[in-house]
Enzyme design. Structure first.
Site, PDB file in Angstrom:
ATOM      1  N   PHE A 128       2.704  -2.737  -1.972  1.00  0.00           N
ATOM      2  CA  PHE A 128       2.858  -2.069  -3.269  1.00  0.00           C
ATOM      3  C   PHE A 128       4.149  -2.592  -3.922  1.00  0.00           C
ATOM      4  O   PHE A 128       5.187  -2.701  -3.267  1.00  0.00           O
ATOM      5  CB  PHE A 128       2.948  -0.553  -3.048  1.00  0.00           C
ATOM      6  CG  PHE A 128       2.886   0.247  -4.312  1.00  0.00           C
ATOM      7  CD1 PHE A 128       1.670   0.523  -4.919  1.00  0.00           C
ATOM      8  CD2 PHE A 128       4.039   0.715  -4.910  1.00  0.00           C
ATOM      9  CE1 PHE A 128       1.604   1.256  -6.090  1.00  0.00           C
ATOM     10  CE2 PHE A 128       3.992   1.449  -6.079  1.00  0.00           C
ATOM     11  CZ  PHE A 128       2.766   1.720  -6.673  1.00  0.00           C
ATOM     12  N   ASP A 205       5.911   2.730   5.253  1.00  0.00           N
ATOM     13  CA  ASP A 205       5.530   3.438   4.033  1.00  0.00           C
ATOM     14  C   ASP A 205       4.178   4.107   4.315  1.00  0.00           C
ATOM     15  O   ASP A 205       3.172   3.419   4.540  1.00  0.00           O
ATOM     16  CB  ASP A 205       5.427   2.429   2.879  1.00  0.00           C
ATOM     17  CG  ASP A 205       5.030   3.079   1.559  1.00  0.00           C
ATOM     18  OD1 ASP A 205       4.365   4.124   1.595  1.00  0.00           O
ATOM     19  OD2 ASP A 205       5.349   2.514   0.499  1.00  0.00           O
ATOM     20  N   TYR A 230       2.059  13.366  -3.399  1.00  0.00           N
ATOM     21  CA  TYR A 230       1.128  13.728  -4.483  1.00  0.00           C
ATOM     22  C   TYR A 230      -0.265  13.122  -4.307  1.00  0.00           C
ATOM     23  O   TYR A 230      -1.114  13.273  -5.164  1.00  0.00           O
ATOM     24  CB  TYR A 230       1.689  13.338  -5.860  1.00  0.00           C
ATOM     25  CG  TYR A 230       2.298  11.944  -5.961  1.00  0.00           C
ATOM     26  CD1 TYR A 230       1.501  10.816  -6.023  1.00  0.00           C
ATOM     27  CD2 TYR A 230       3.666  11.777  -5.995  1.00  0.00           C
ATOM     28  CE1 TYR A 230       2.056   9.545  -6.119  1.00  0.00           C
ATOM     29  CE2 TYR A 230       4.246  10.524  -6.093  1.00  0.00           C
ATOM     30  CZ  TYR A 230       3.432   9.403  -6.152  1.00  0.00           C
ATOM     31  OH  TYR A 230       3.990   8.158  -6.237  1.00  0.00           O
ATOM     32  N   LYS A 231      -0.487  12.421  -3.165  1.00  0.00           N
ATOM     33  CA  LYS A 231      -1.811  11.839  -2.937  1.00  0.00           C
ATOM     34  C   LYS A 231      -2.606  12.813  -2.064  1.00  0.00           C
ATOM     35  O   LYS A 231      -3.033  13.856  -2.537  1.00  0.00           O
ATOM     36  CB  LYS A 231      -1.646  10.463  -2.310  1.00  0.00           C
ATOM     37  CG  LYS A 231      -0.837   9.504  -3.195  1.00  0.00           C
ATOM     38  CD  LYS A 231      -0.668   8.167  -2.516  1.00  0.00           C
ATOM     39  CE  LYS A 231       0.269   7.242  -3.277  1.00  0.00           C
ATOM     40  NZ  LYS A 231      -0.278   6.793  -4.556  1.00  0.00           N
ATOM     41  N   ARG A 380     -10.868   1.364  -6.525  1.00  0.00           N
ATOM     42  CA  ARG A 380     -10.596   2.144  -5.310  1.00  0.00           C
ATOM     43  C   ARG A 380     -11.357   3.463  -5.394  1.00  0.00           C
ATOM     44  O   ARG A 380     -11.314   4.158  -6.415  1.00  0.00           O
ATOM     45  CB  ARG A 380      -9.095   2.445  -5.179  1.00  0.00           C
ATOM     46  CG  ARG A 380      -8.236   1.217  -5.094  1.00  0.00           C
ATOM     47  CD  ARG A 380      -6.796   1.579  -4.785  1.00  0.00           C
ATOM     48  NE  ARG A 380      -6.228   2.551  -5.716  1.00  0.00           N
ATOM     49  CZ  ARG A 380      -4.996   3.020  -5.653  1.00  0.00           C
ATOM     50  NH1 ARG A 380      -4.189   2.624  -4.677  1.00  0.00           N
ATOM     51  NH2 ARG A 380      -4.539   3.885  -6.542  1.00  0.00           N
TER      52      ARG A 380
HETATM   53  C1  LIG Z   1       2.347   2.409  -1.074  1.00  0.00           C
HETATM   54  C2  LIG Z   1       3.192   3.018  -2.132  1.00  0.00           C
HETATM   55  N1  LIG Z   1       4.527   2.924  -2.034  1.00  0.00           N
HETATM   56  C3  LIG Z   1       5.330   3.457  -2.987  1.00  0.00           C
HETATM   57  C4  LIG Z   1       4.815   4.106  -4.083  1.00  0.00           C
HETATM   58  C5  LIG Z   1       5.737   4.615  -5.161  1.00  0.00           C
HETATM   59  O1  LIG Z   1       6.088   5.914  -5.006  1.00  0.00           O
HETATM   60  P1  LIG Z   1       7.125   6.616  -6.019  1.00  0.00           P
HETATM   61  O2  LIG Z   1       6.585   6.426  -7.382  1.00  0.00           O
HETATM   62  O3  LIG Z   1       7.119   8.042  -5.559  1.00  0.00           O
HETATM   63  O4  LIG Z   1       8.452   5.973  -5.839  1.00  0.00           O
HETATM   64  C6  LIG Z   1       3.434   4.244  -4.213  1.00  0.00           C
HETATM   65  C7  LIG Z   1       2.855   4.963  -5.373  1.00  0.00           C
HETATM   66  O5  LIG Z   1       1.693   5.067  -5.571  1.00  0.00           O
HETATM   67  C8  LIG Z   1       2.601   3.671  -3.217  1.00  0.00           C
HETATM   68  O6  LIG Z   1       1.271   3.752  -3.313  1.00  0.00           O
END
Ligand SMILES: Cc1ncc(COP(=O)(O)O)c(C=O)c1O
Length: 420
Positions: A128, A205, A230-231, A380
């Protein structure tokens, strides 16, 4: 297998589903909507709504400043419940704090400090983006660089792909447990062991695995972890993330943002930073109580349902989704963008098509099926086990196939929003 046979199979699985009753604990979604985007933003629980109203009407409006007595420990209290329900981690290792991006910065920086003489970080080329931005910036600021695993966009990476990049200049290996695009599930234990063998720390992560994939951080020897709430944890838009530090690192690792919520005897207002030896040293500033509150009932729901049962239903739902893809979507030019092996995939399935962006918009508008588009060609689809049934999955894919075979997505080619 025919569509009717698939629907019969789905109905049988639903009839035997031990988690079926949990769906009624959610605030109802609009009639007719099939929500397969719980890996982006989960749905609200009725209990979370009530908890927020109680904070607003009772604790804040009536209790005012006196309510801080019950709020001040909330990050830690919910962190403990989350660690027990979802992470395979002990009390006092996990707190709710900041965003995932900020927590990656805090923990990766602490890891680099703990490995003097090493400044490189290993990450996944298909990670990500925010992880890559944060890690690249940090490595550069220490005179090091990011080394990227050339992973397969669908299959992900093997432990060997990671270990081939390791040497005595690597301080940290930072990877996703489940890939945000493909849903590929990593071998956490083997990759963590490889990192340790090379003298590096491992940061995971868990954004796309927490609350849907059973995880044993302590059994896997994981040093550090972060993740969204939040997921699959249904904490609400922008609810703060969590961070986890293994017990063996608690008193020694030091994060770079020296805030007063990590300070010993916080209300002494001492001008010199003297962090507590506990997990709270990874906190920074005043916690967003209204945003943290919905996470509590949601984490407790996962605890009641049981993460093993949630993981088993997730496998069953994704397996059926893949069978429905093979039957209904593959003949229309779709391919699977997720590993078929259930041991190698997380909670969502990505289906690929050259017109994925238009199709994703079309199924939302035409037949109320909500997934999301991810570049370059993926949609997805995430059947969250606590509120999606097997029949809904098959019906959603059948409606999706009807839209595509009718060519209805052609009208959506130009409709591209900022958020997909
Ligand atoms: C794998 C992954 N890492 C990090 C994040 C980013 O999270 P945040 O916006 O809370 O920093 C996301 C957001 O969807 C994600 O899917």
């Amino acid at each position: 297998m025919t569509l009717n046979e698939l629907l019969t199979r789905a109905a049988e699985l639903d009839a035997a589903d031990p988690l079926a009753s949990f769906a009624s604990e959610f605030v109802p979604a609009p009639d007719g909507l099939t929500y397969l985007d719980g890996n982006s933003l989960g749905r609200p629980l009725r209990a979370s709504r009530e908890a927020v109203l109680e904070v607003l009407d009772d604790q804040w409006a009536r209790g005012l400043i006196g309510s801080w007595d019950q709020w001040i420990e909330l990050s830690r209290a919910i962190g403990d419940r989350l660690a027990a329900a979802c992470l395979g981690a002990s009390e006092g290792t996990t707190v709710i704090s900041d965003s995932t991006s900020v927590n990656i910065y805090k923990l990766a920086s602490a890891a680099l400090d703990a490995r003097p003489g090493r400044a490189d970080i290993v990450a996944d080329a298909n990670e990500f983006p925010t992880d890559l931005y944060v890690l690249d910036g940090l490595a550069r600021s220490r005179g090091g660089r990011l080394r990227l695993v050339d992973s397969d966009p669908v299959r992900g990476f093997d432990p060997g792909d990671v270990s081939s990049l390791l040497d005595d200049e690597v301080a940290l290996v930072s990877l996703s447990h489940v890939n945000y695009r493909s849903g590929a599930l990593a071998d956490m234990a083997a990759v963590t062991a490889a990192a340790h063998e090379a003298g590096a720390l491992a940061l995971w992560d868990l954004c796309h695995s927490v609350g849907v994939v059973p995880t044993a951080l302590e059994d896997c020897g994981v040093d550090l972890a972060v993740g969204c709430t939040y997921k699959y944890l249904n904490g609400g838009p922008g609810s703060p993330a969590f961070l986890h530090v293994a017990p063996r690192h608690l008193g020694t690792l030091l994060q770079p943002i020296h805030g007063w919520f990590g300070q010993s005897r916080q209300f002494d207002m001492d001008p010199t930073y003297d962090p507590v030896p506990t997990i709270e040293r990874f906190l920074v500033g005043t916690p967003p109580i209204l945003s943290i509150t919905p996470i509590g009932p949601a984490v407790d729901q996962v605890g009641r349902a049981g993460i093993e049962a949630i993981g088993a239903k997730s496998r069953s739902l994704t397996e059926l989704l893949i069978a429905a893809h093979d039957l209904l979507l593959a003949p229309l030019g779709f391919t699977l963008g997720t590993p078929r092996d259930p041991d190698r995939r997380g909670g969502h399935v990505t289906v690929r098509h050259p017109e994925a962006q238009a199709i994703s918009a079309a199924i939302r508008s035409e037949v109320s099926v909500v997934g999301d588009f991810r570049r370059p060609d993926g949609i997805r689809l995430s059947p969250a086990p606590l509120y999606v049934s097997h029949v809904e999955v098959v019906e959603a894919l059948s409606r999706m196939a009807e839209v595509v075979s009718a060519g209805a997505h052609a009208r959506y080619r130009e409709q591209v929003g900022r958020v997909t």
